[in-house]
Design a protein around this motif. Sequence first.
Motif, PDB file in Angstrom:
ATOM      1  N   ASP A 165       0.862  -1.179   0.000  1.00  0.00           N
ATOM      2  CA  ASP A 165       0.000   0.000   0.000  1.00  0.00           C
ATOM      3  C   ASP A 165       0.900   1.231   0.000  1.00  0.00           C
ATOM      4  OD1 ASP A 165      -2.172   1.632   0.041  1.00  0.00           O
ATOM      5  OD2 ASP A 165      -2.892   1.052   2.035  1.00  0.00           O
ATOM      6  N   ASN A 166       0.352   2.364  -0.400  1.00  0.00           N
ATOM      7  CA  ASN A 166       1.164   3.577  -0.444  1.00  0.00           C
ATOM      8  C   ASN A 166       0.447   4.788   0.152  1.00  0.00           C
ATOM      9  OD1 ASN A 166      -0.758   3.972  -2.388  1.00  0.00           O
ATOM     10  ND2 ASN A 166       0.666   4.516  -4.025  1.00  0.00           N
ATOM     11  N   LYS A 167      -0.516   4.526   1.045  1.00  0.00           N
ATOM     12  CA  LYS A 167      -1.276   5.614   1.664  1.00  0.00           C
ATOM     13  C   LYS A 167      -0.805   5.828   3.104  1.00  0.00           C
ATOM     14  CE  LYS A 167      -5.316   4.700  -1.217  1.00  0.00           C
ATOM     15  NZ  LYS A 167      -6.743   4.274  -1.235  1.00  0.00           N
ATOM     16  N   LEU A 168      -0.222   6.999   3.352  1.00  0.00           N
ATOM     17  CA  LEU A 168       0.260   7.350   4.687  1.00  0.00           C
ATOM     18  C   LEU A 168      -0.732   8.290   5.353  1.00  0.00           C
ATOM     19  CD1 LEU A 168       4.043   8.034   3.973  1.00  0.00           C
ATOM     20  CD2 LEU A 168       3.131   6.169   5.356  1.00  0.00           C
ATOM     21  N   TRP A 169      -1.214   7.895   6.541  1.00  0.00           N
ATOM     22  CA  TRP A 169      -2.155   8.734   7.285  1.00  0.00           C
ATOM     23  C   TRP A 169      -1.392   9.617   8.280  1.00  0.00           C
ATOM     24  CZ3 TRP A 169      -7.114   9.069   5.737  1.00  0.00           C
ATOM     25  CH2 TRP A 169      -7.555   8.076   4.859  1.00  0.00           C
ATOM     26  N   LYS A 170      -0.426  10.305   7.732  1.00  0.00           N
ATOM     27  CA  LYS A 170       0.397  11.251   8.486  1.00  0.00           C
ATOM     28  C   LYS A 170       0.652  12.452   7.597  1.00  0.00           C
ATOM     29  CE  LYS A 170       1.716   8.993  12.357  1.00  0.00           C
ATOM     30  NZ  LYS A 170       1.656   9.551  13.722  1.00  0.00           N
ATOM     31  N   VAL A 268      -3.255  14.710  14.319  1.00  0.00           N
ATOM     32  CA  VAL A 268      -2.176  15.471  13.683  1.00  0.00           C
ATOM     33  C   VAL A 268      -1.478  16.367  14.698  1.00  0.00           C
ATOM     34  CG1 VAL A 268      -1.653  17.263  11.986  1.00  0.00           C
ATOM     35  CG2 VAL A 268      -3.225  15.417  11.390  1.00  0.00           C
ATOM     36  N   ILE A 269      -2.257  17.052  15.537  1.00  0.00           N
ATOM     37  CA  ILE A 269      -1.682  17.951  16.547  1.00  0.00           C
ATOM     38  C   ILE A 269      -0.777  17.179  17.500  1.00  0.00           C
ATOM     39  CG2 ILE A 269      -2.229  19.408  18.542  1.00  0.00           C
ATOM     40  CD1 ILE A 269      -4.766  20.267  17.023  1.00  0.00           C
ATOM     41  N   ILE A 270      -1.257  16.021  17.973  1.00  0.00           N
ATOM     42  CA  ILE A 270      -0.465  15.205  18.900  1.00  0.00           C
ATOM     43  C   ILE A 270       0.817  14.725  18.239  1.00  0.00           C
ATOM     44  CG2 ILE A 270      -0.399  13.031  20.206  1.00  0.00           C
ATOM     45  CD1 ILE A 270      -3.402  13.393  20.709  1.00  0.00           C
ATOM     46  N   SER A 271       0.719  14.314  16.967  1.00  0.00           N
ATOM     47  CA  SER A 271       1.881  13.759  16.277  1.00  0.00           C
ATOM     48  C   SER A 271       2.944  14.805  15.971  1.00  0.00           C
ATOM     49  CB  SER A 271       1.441  13.076  14.976  1.00  0.00           C
ATOM     50  OG  SER A 271       0.999  14.027  14.024  1.00  0.00           O
ATOM     51  N   LEU A 272       2.560  16.087  16.011  1.00  0.00           N
ATOM     52  CA  LEU A 272       3.510  17.156  15.673  1.00  0.00           C
ATOM     53  C   LEU A 272       4.123  17.826  16.896  1.00  0.00           C
ATOM     54  CD1 LEU A 272       1.718  18.960  12.699  1.00  0.00           C
ATOM     55  CD2 LEU A 272       3.439  17.152  12.632  1.00  0.00           C
ATOM     56  N   GLN A 273       3.610  17.516  18.080  1.00  0.00           N
ATOM     57  CA  GLN A 273       4.092  18.193  19.288  1.00  0.00           C
ATOM     58  C   GLN A 273       5.595  18.059  19.480  1.00  0.00           C
ATOM     59  OE1 GLN A 273       1.754  18.260  23.120  1.00  0.00           O
ATOM     60  NE2 GLN A 273       0.692  16.596  22.080  1.00  0.00           N
ATOM     61  N   PHE A 274       6.117  16.832  19.290  1.00  0.00           N
ATOM     62  CA  PHE A 274       7.536  16.608  19.592  1.00  0.00           C
ATOM     63  C   PHE A 274       8.465  17.292  18.593  1.00  0.00           C
ATOM     64  CE2 PHE A 274       7.025  13.440  16.348  1.00  0.00           C
ATOM     65  CZ  PHE A 274       8.281  13.136  15.870  1.00  0.00           C
ATOM     66  N   ILE A 275       7.922  17.717  17.441  1.00  0.00           N
ATOM     67  CA  ILE A 275       8.736  18.448  16.462  1.00  0.00           C
ATOM     68  C   ILE A 275       8.632  19.951  16.686  1.00  0.00           C
ATOM     69  CG2 ILE A 275       9.112  18.906  14.003  1.00  0.00           C
ATOM     70  CD1 ILE A 275       7.852  16.209  13.404  1.00  0.00           C
ATOM     71  N   VAL A 276       7.407  20.439  16.866  1.00  0.00           N
ATOM     72  CA  VAL A 276       7.155  21.880  16.876  1.00  0.00           C
ATOM     73  C   VAL A 276       7.370  22.520  18.250  1.00  0.00           C
ATOM     74  CG1 VAL A 276       5.446  23.676  16.418  1.00  0.00           C
ATOM     75  CG2 VAL A 276       5.528  21.639  14.961  1.00  0.00           C
ATOM     76  N   VAL A 277       6.720  21.965  19.274  1.00  0.00           N
ATOM     77  CA  VAL A 277       6.716  22.624  20.591  1.00  0.00           C
ATOM     78  C   VAL A 277       8.118  22.754  21.197  1.00  0.00           C
ATOM     79  CG1 VAL A 277       5.810  22.548  22.948  1.00  0.00           C
ATOM     80  CG2 VAL A 277       4.327  21.942  21.020  1.00  0.00           C
ATOM     81  N   PRO A 278       8.930  21.669  21.262  1.00  0.00           N
ATOM     82  CA  PRO A 278      10.278  21.833  21.845  1.00  0.00           C
ATOM     83  C   PRO A 278      11.141  22.834  21.087  1.00  0.00           C
ATOM     84  CG  PRO A 278       9.694  19.506  21.701  1.00  0.00           C
ATOM     85  CD  PRO A 278       8.668  20.260  20.918  1.00  0.00           C
ATOM     86  N   SER A 279      10.972  22.897  19.784  1.00  0.00           N
ATOM     87  CA  SER A 279      11.793  23.801  18.968  1.00  0.00           C
ATOM     88  C   SER A 279      11.516  25.270  19.272  1.00  0.00           C
ATOM     89  CB  SER A 279      11.552  23.529  17.474  1.00  0.00           C
ATOM     90  OG  SER A 279      11.917  22.201  17.153  1.00  0.00           O
ATOM     91  N   ILE A 280      10.290  25.566  19.738  1.00  0.00           N
ATOM     92  CA  ILE A 280       9.951  26.934  20.144  1.00  0.00           C
ATOM     93  C   ILE A 280      10.232  27.138  21.624  1.00  0.00           C
ATOM     94  CG2 ILE A 280       8.058  28.592  20.419  1.00  0.00           C
ATOM     95  CD1 ILE A 280       6.751  27.366  17.966  1.00  0.00           C
ATOM     96  N   LEU A 281       9.876  26.132  22.428  1.00  0.00           N
ATOM     97  CA  LEU A 281       9.985  26.265  23.886  1.00  0.00           C
ATOM     98  C   LEU A 281      11.434  26.320  24.365  1.00  0.00           C
ATOM     99  CD1 LEU A 281       8.316  26.358  26.513  1.00  0.00           C
ATOM    100  CD2 LEU A 281       8.525  23.866  26.618  1.00  0.00           C
ATOM    101  N   ASN A 282      12.315  25.511  23.777  1.00  0.00           N
ATOM    102  CA  ASN A 282      13.705  25.444  24.246  1.00  0.00           C
ATOM    103  C   ASN A 282      14.393  26.801  24.303  1.00  0.00           C
ATOM    104  OD1 ASN A 282      13.150  22.739  24.262  1.00  0.00           O
ATOM    105  ND2 ASN A 282      14.775  22.136  22.864  1.00  0.00           N
TER     106      ASN A 282
END
Length: 305
Positions: A165-170, A268-282
Amino acid sequence: MENQTYFYFMLFERLGHMRYALFTLGFVLYGVIIFLNTLTILAVCLERTLHQPMYILISCLSINSVYGTAAFFPRVLTDLLSNTNTISYDACILQSFVIFSYTLNEFAILMLMAFDRLVAISKPLEYHNIITMRVLTALIFIHCMFPMFCLGISALFTSRLKMCDNKLWKVYCHNYEIVKLSCTNSLISNVWGLLLLIVTCVVPFILILYSYVRILIICHRSSSQFKSKAYQTCIPHIVILLNFSVAFVSEIILSRLVNLEIPIGLSVIISLQFIVVPSILNPLVYALNFTDIRKKIICLLKASR
């Protein structure tokens, strides 16, 4: 399906005109991330008094944030303005490698920060003999290259799987999501992924907790002035650690234990937290809590006018 093919990001299909608002939000977020982390890196690099292990490790966090978000934001911003939302197999493997090497590097740097604070507080007189620049450079190199080497093996295993399959739900490429699309036996990839998670995330997290528990015990037995100084340097690290750990664990649970059983937007919001939030918060946490960094950042902003 042959391996040299394309994956489709399915979550972009139903956005409609909302994609333009999300593009604007993403563009602003990415600009803020680059701006804040670049300021932190420049502050540490240009100010000689900040050429100390703790500040160098803080700059490493910012460098890692720039590295990780570079694999996510340009791609997702392009997809928000595109009607095809496809990515080649090789590019998908590469994006997954960069995003998750960013994650493992983050844990490695946070572990070195905890070790640095433990040595500084438990052996203050010997600190500069133990944590030399040569030792620090070697530790950073080893603890960041080892996870990347392990992830490279993981990417190799994934690249040899036959896709059904080639459908990514991300909205970005995720190694485990790619493995789930395989129609061949993925036991080796799954076992290796679990070992990788334990060695590069669980073990560092345990060592970090051990370090801060030791620090708390030492502080409990010390004077109030010593406690205040120790807490001032350790609390920002603990805040960053807890934020990143919760965000990453949420993503792992979402990917491995929950399969689109919650609203897609929340997923989507949960899956992006570890990329977006630390990069701003740090950079915000360190700029607000460390006077030396804050002063240099203010000087840089004034000089740019």
